[in-house]
Enzyme design. Sequence first.
Site: not given
Length: 234
Positions: A120, A205, A229
């Site tokens: 991320c 994800c 994230c």
Amino acid sequence: MSLKTNLHKLSEKVEKLSPAEALGFLSDLFPGKVVFSTSLGQEDQVITQLIADNNLPIHIFSLDTGRLFPETLDLIERTESKYKMRIKILYPERQSVENLVDKIGINGFYDSVENRKSCCYVRKVEPLKRALAGNSIWVTGLRAEQSANRSSMRKIEWDEGNNIIKFNPLLDWSYDQMIAYIKENKIPYNPLHDRGFVSIGCAPCTRAISTGEDARAGRWWWEESKKECGLHAR
């Protein structure tokens, strides 16, 4: 005088304004220094419409992580076409992505929370920092209903990590209010929303959620975390 100094007064002012009025007020107060980061979610599409239809001088950008759904990429084109505007697309640094994949593997983010957060950071957080640098106001599509982590947020906040004022114009909007606005104004949205995808991020994800699940349950569903994230860390 620093941006942080008059945060309380700024907050009092925008609380009395509609989202469109507040966006206009801030873009006048900080000319050329207001930016909006869109992930093309329904909330973000509402804000894009407010900016476009009111011809507000707010720079709109989005992050292409390299792992987005095709439907998300198609929505960028549909949005630009409808509002006769260009959304600035930012990408992660090539070498950083290559180094990450060499270290953890192409799908190594499934292996640990640490790996996922590293992914991320490279694909989202670092490009965001580049986009926010030198600006005064960061507009987001966060809503308090989205998660417990976001329920305590305020419309005007100081983002210490990016040294910028964050403005969340739809923070107090309900999901039903947002959907009604989208339908009334014929705002383009991601067709994945009609297939149970509420919060849409990178394809590997993100999954659809079931009735009764938290709106963020489909993000990084394999781990127990705050479902963030790092873009909106608190």
